[in-house]
Design a protein around this motif. Structure first.
Motif, short mmCIF file in Angstrom:
data_model
loop_
_atom_site.label_atom_id
_atom_site.label_comp_id
_atom_site.label_asym_id
_atom_site.label_seq_id
_atom_site.Cartn_x
_atom_site.Cartn_y
_atom_site.Cartn_z
N ARG A 1 0.84 -1.20 0.00
CA ARG A 1 0.00 0.00 0.00
C ARG A 1 0.88 1.25 0.00
O ARG A 1 2.09 1.17 0.15
CB ARG A 1 -0.95 -0.02 1.20
CG ARG A 1 -0.28 -0.07 2.56
CD ARG A 1 -1.32 -0.20 3.67
NE ARG A 1 -0.72 -0.42 4.96
CZ ARG A 1 -0.25 0.54 5.75
NH1 ARG A 1 -0.32 1.80 5.36
NH2 ARG A 1 0.27 0.25 6.92
N GLN B 1 -6.08 -3.24 3.62
CA GLN B 1 -5.42 -3.04 2.34
C GLN B 1 -4.18 -3.93 2.21
O GLN B 1 -3.89 -4.47 1.14
CB GLN B 1 -5.04 -1.57 2.18
CG GLN B 1 -4.77 -1.16 0.73
CD GLN B 1 -4.60 0.34 0.59
OE1 GLN B 1 -4.70 1.08 1.54
NE2 GLN B 1 -4.34 0.79 -0.63
N ASP B 2 -3.44 -4.11 3.32
CA ASP B 2 -2.30 -5.02 3.31
C ASP B 2 -2.73 -6.44 2.95
O ASP B 2 -2.14 -7.09 2.09
CB ASP B 2 -1.61 -5.04 4.68
CG ASP B 2 -0.87 -3.75 5.00
OD1 ASP B 2 -0.24 -3.19 4.08
OD2 ASP B 2 -0.92 -3.31 6.15
N ASP C 1 -7.08 4.29 -3.80
CA ASP C 1 -7.09 2.85 -3.54
C ASP C 1 -7.34 2.08 -4.82
O ASP C 1 -6.73 1.04 -5.08
CB ASP C 1 -8.18 2.50 -2.52
CG ASP C 1 -7.78 2.89 -1.10
OD1 ASP C 1 -6.60 3.19 -0.90
OD2 ASP C 1 -8.66 2.88 -0.23
#
Length: 483
Positions: free
Chosen positions: A228, A319-320, A289
């Motif tokens: 990210r 997100q990771d 994103d």
């Protein structure tokens, strides 16, 4: 009829004949099994990008192609989605569909981001469907997209959407003016004409992936640096390169990524595919994103292995885990690098270990390296981790050895009885590598939990460190049933 001299999957020669004899003994059809092995060994699927400006019915078309409601339908551009890539099938052929979101020029002053979105979606694709609203006709935005498509050189199928009846087909004919060939009149909402359009897609879609890794001797291994925003991807690349090769741009979507860099590390030359340059801006949080997902997908398409960077100074985020899942789903070898290790204290280290146990339990098989891209700490450990992951990615278990192992599993840990029946694994084979792909032949349906158990035992027995494993199951037809 299947040719025994023709290799299927990872099998060939005497091993293939022995395997097919076993399959025939258990009542499986030889031609169907050969098809299963070929499908399992086929590797990455061809990619179809569906592109178009907002409100042309693009997400509706994606759902129609998938045969289910999965793509999020939104009017505004840059909406974050959990996944932008889906698997689809038409006329017996499987492929990936990439939903690229809506485009609009001069929206919030992010023309560069819109252009970048188009370029990455197209770059990662083998073919493109351009969706245009036939009731509106070709707009300036549509014509701008056409210019991008022409520069890409990718095959394009033009979809004239919202043609709900025969009387509307005349409107679709006006789209010949775009210069992309025949417009295919479609109603994504009702399904009208989508079959003919998909037939046209299959005509231009390659049967095989663009690249088959490992078929050419020599050449640097391709490694994607993903993660990210702000996890230190640029810093890592600059550190291993020994110079500042990547300029970090604070504007989302303006850097032309991914970029390839040849890096000498540990006495070996590697080709690093960098995805740095994405930064979150307050008024573009959702869109940033989404663009990050596109860039990550594009980098993975070019890579054999992925190094996923995680910032240890912050809690492991959704997100990771999403980015790690993208690497696993893409079938790439995987190394997890925990960056900024020099900036954490004992308390943060304690909580980090708990987070890893809870959030990353599904990738415990991935090699772990604790690094600092800023100071260069433990950079030398990246090479052995990559070599281990790539070795697992390319490893293969002989069929005889695999079936002895499966026999032990069935004897010591049989499948639970369900509905008065107890399915069992009859035999199996490894049909492909990069990543390892197994086909199990069973007497009945195997539950997901039991499949995960088999995968876990495969790892315990044969290693496969640093690589995802794909396990598919072929259920035997009832004996006496005619084909």
């Amino acid at each position: 009829m299947t040719d025994p001299n023709e290799p299927h999957g990872a099998l060939g020669g005497a091993e293939y004949e022995e395997f097919m004899a076993l399959a025939a003994e258990e009542g499986f059809d030889a031609d169907e099994i050969a098809g299963d092995l070929d499908a399992a060994a086929a590797g990455p699927l061809p990619v179809l990008a569906v592109v178009g400006r907002p409100n042309v019915g693009k997400s509706t078309l994606v759902n129609r192609i998938l045969g289910r409601r999965e793509a999020v339908v939104e009017d505004r551009p840059g909406v974050t989605r959990d996944r932008v890539t889906y698997e689809a099938e038409w006329a017996g052929r499987r492929f990936k569909v990439v939903d690229t979101g809506g485009w609009e020029q001069d929206v919030l002053g992010i023309q560069a981001s819109v252009a970048a979105q188009a370029e990455f979606a197209i770059e990662a694709a083998d073919a493109v469907v351009l969706v245009v609203d036939a009731t509106v006709g070709a707009t300036d935005t549509d014509e701008a997209v056409v210019k991008l498509l022409r520069r890409s050189g990718k095959p394009v199928v033009l979809c004239a959407n919202k043609v709900d009846g025969f009387s509307m087909e005349g409107e679709a004919a006006y789209l010949w003016s775009l210069g992309l060939g025949e417009p295919h009149p479609v109603s994504a909402l009702h399904g009208r004409g989508t079959g003919d359009m998909l037939d046209a897609v299959l005509e231009v879609m390659p049967e095989a992936p663009r690249e088959t890794f490992g078929t050419t001797l020599g050449g640097p291994r391709r490694i994607a640096l993903i993660g990210r925003p702000n996890v230190g991807k640029s810093s890592l690349l600059n550190k291993v390169a020994g110079e500042d090769r990547v300029v970090v741009d604070a504007t989302a979507g303006t850097t032309r990524d991914p970029v390839d860099e040849l890096i000498d590390l540990g006495g070996t030359t590697w080709r690093f595919v960098d995805t740095a340059g994405i930064r979150r801006r307050v008024h573009l949080q959702d869109g940033a994103d989404y663009y990050a997902s596109l860039r990550t997908a594009a980098a993975l398409e070019k890579a054999e292995a992925a190094i996923v960077l995680i910032d240890v100074t912050e809690p492991i985020s959704v997100q990771d885990t999403r980015i790690i899942t993208m690497a696993v789903d893409a079938g790439r070898a995987l190394v997890i690098a925990y960056n900024k290790w020099d900036q954490i204290d004992d308390e943060r280290r304690f909580y980090l270990e708990r987070e890893i146990e809870q959030e990353l339990v599904q990738v415990q098989w991935a090699p772990r390296v604790n690094i600092s891209a800023r100071t260069g700490r433990h950079m030398e450990k990246l090479v052995p981790a990559l070599e281990t992951a790539l070795a697992g990615w390319e490893s293969r278990v002989p069929t005889g050895k695999l079936n002895s192992f499966l026999g032990e599993i069935v004897a010591s840990n049989p499948h639970p009885v369900r509905g008065g029946k107890q399915p069992r694994i009859l035999f199996g084979t490894q049909a492909g590598t990069r990543p390892p792909r197994f086909v199990l032949f069973a007497s009945g349906f195997l539950e997901a939990g039991y499949r995960r158990f088999v995968e876990r035992r495969l790892r315990e027995e044969f290693g496969f460190e640093g690589t995802p494993i794909h396990v598919s199951v072929r259920v035997r037809e009832k004996r006496g049933r005619k084909k």
